[in-house]
Design a protein around this motif. Sequence first.
Motif, short mmCIF file in Angstrom:
data_model
loop_
_atom_site.label_atom_id
_atom_site.label_comp_id
_atom_site.label_asym_id
_atom_site.label_seq_id
_atom_site.Cartn_x
_atom_site.Cartn_y
_atom_site.Cartn_z
N SER A 16 0.83 -1.20 0.00
CA SER A 16 0.00 0.00 0.00
C SER A 16 0.86 1.25 0.00
O SER A 16 2.00 1.23 0.45
CB SER A 16 -0.90 0.00 1.24
OG SER A 16 -1.76 -1.12 1.23
N ASP A 17 0.29 2.34 -0.51
CA ASP A 17 0.97 3.63 -0.53
C ASP A 17 -0.08 4.73 -0.26
O ASP A 17 -0.65 5.28 -1.21
CB ASP A 17 1.66 3.85 -1.87
CG ASP A 17 2.43 5.16 -1.94
OD1 ASP A 17 2.56 5.85 -0.90
OD2 ASP A 17 2.88 5.51 -3.04
N PRO A 18 -0.36 4.99 1.00
CA PRO A 18 -1.40 5.97 1.32
C PRO A 18 -1.17 7.34 0.67
O PRO A 18 -2.14 8.01 0.31
CB PRO A 18 -1.35 6.07 2.85
CG PRO A 18 -0.82 4.73 3.28
CD PRO A 18 0.18 4.35 2.21
N ALA A 19 0.08 7.77 0.50
CA ALA A 19 0.36 9.07 -0.13
C ALA A 19 -0.16 9.12 -1.57
O ALA A 19 -0.49 10.18 -2.08
CB ALA A 19 1.85 9.37 -0.09
N SER A 20 -0.25 7.96 -2.21
CA SER A 20 -0.76 7.86 -3.58
C SER A 20 -2.20 7.35 -3.63
O SER A 20 -2.67 6.96 -4.70
CB SER A 20 0.13 6.93 -4.40
OG SER A 20 1.45 7.40 -4.45
N ARG A 21 -2.86 7.32 -2.47
CA ARG A 21 -4.23 6.80 -2.37
C ARG A 21 -4.32 5.36 -2.89
O ARG A 21 -5.22 5.01 -3.64
CB ARG A 21 -5.22 7.70 -3.10
CG ARG A 21 -5.43 9.03 -2.42
CD ARG A 21 -6.47 9.88 -3.13
NE ARG A 21 -7.69 9.16 -3.44
CZ ARG A 21 -8.88 9.41 -2.90
NH1 ARG A 21 -9.01 10.36 -2.02
NH2 ARG A 21 -9.94 8.71 -3.25
N ARG A 22 -3.39 4.54 -2.46
CA ARG A 22 -3.41 3.12 -2.84
C ARG A 22 -3.38 2.29 -1.56
O ARG A 22 -2.40 2.34 -0.80
CB ARG A 22 -2.22 2.76 -3.72
CG ARG A 22 -2.17 1.30 -4.09
CD ARG A 22 -1.02 1.00 -5.05
NE ARG A 22 -0.69 -0.39 -5.08
CZ ARG A 22 -1.31 -1.31 -5.81
NH1 ARG A 22 -2.32 -0.96 -6.56
NH2 ARG A 22 -0.92 -2.56 -5.78
N TYR A 23 -4.47 1.57 -1.34
CA TYR A 23 -4.62 0.71 -0.16
C TYR A 23 -4.89 -0.69 -0.69
O TYR A 23 -5.83 -0.90 -1.46
CB TYR A 23 -5.76 1.21 0.72
CG TYR A 23 -5.58 2.64 1.15
CD1 TYR A 23 -4.88 2.95 2.30
CD2 TYR A 23 -6.08 3.69 0.38
CE1 TYR A 23 -4.69 4.26 2.69
CE2 TYR A 23 -5.91 5.00 0.76
CZ TYR A 23 -5.20 5.28 1.91
OH TYR A 23 -5.02 6.59 2.29
N ASP A 71 -8.82 2.95 -3.46
CA ASP A 71 -8.23 4.28 -3.40
C ASP A 71 -8.68 5.04 -2.15
O ASP A 71 -8.47 6.24 -2.02
CB ASP A 71 -8.53 5.07 -4.67
CG ASP A 71 -10.02 5.24 -4.94
OD1 ASP A 71 -10.84 4.76 -4.13
OD2 ASP A 71 -10.36 5.85 -5.97
#
Length: 128
Positions: free
Chosen positions: A22-29, A91
């Motif tokens: 996941s990459d919360p800064a890129s809105r990817r969960y 997202d």
Amino acid sequence: MSNTLTRGVRIVAQPRFVPEQSDPASRRYFFAYHITIRNESDIAVQLMTRHWVITNGEGKVEEVRGPGVVGHQPLLAPGEAFEYTSACPLDTPVGTMHGEFGMIRADTREGFDARIAPFRLAVPSALN
């Protein structure tokens, strides 16, 4: 988690958040979910299709339909189970999934939908 019984077919869904993908800064969960399909009836059944309804935390809905699950259309004798793990990106940090598996009875070839009750996808820190 969800646990549903439809015409002798029990479906248990157990989701979990996957922080390393996941990459919360890129809105990817990224969420994984483990599914157990158990035939609790006295007749063999075969899973033919899947239909998922995925809803993110803002109410956006995506539907996924297709043959089988993870490349399989398992035939389950009475008492047998099939398990698999798959995944879903969102997202938003929370969402839900539900749906059904299209099943066929081995004796009559009658089709029916085995319901998958809604279950929550949530980043652990998103819900207090």
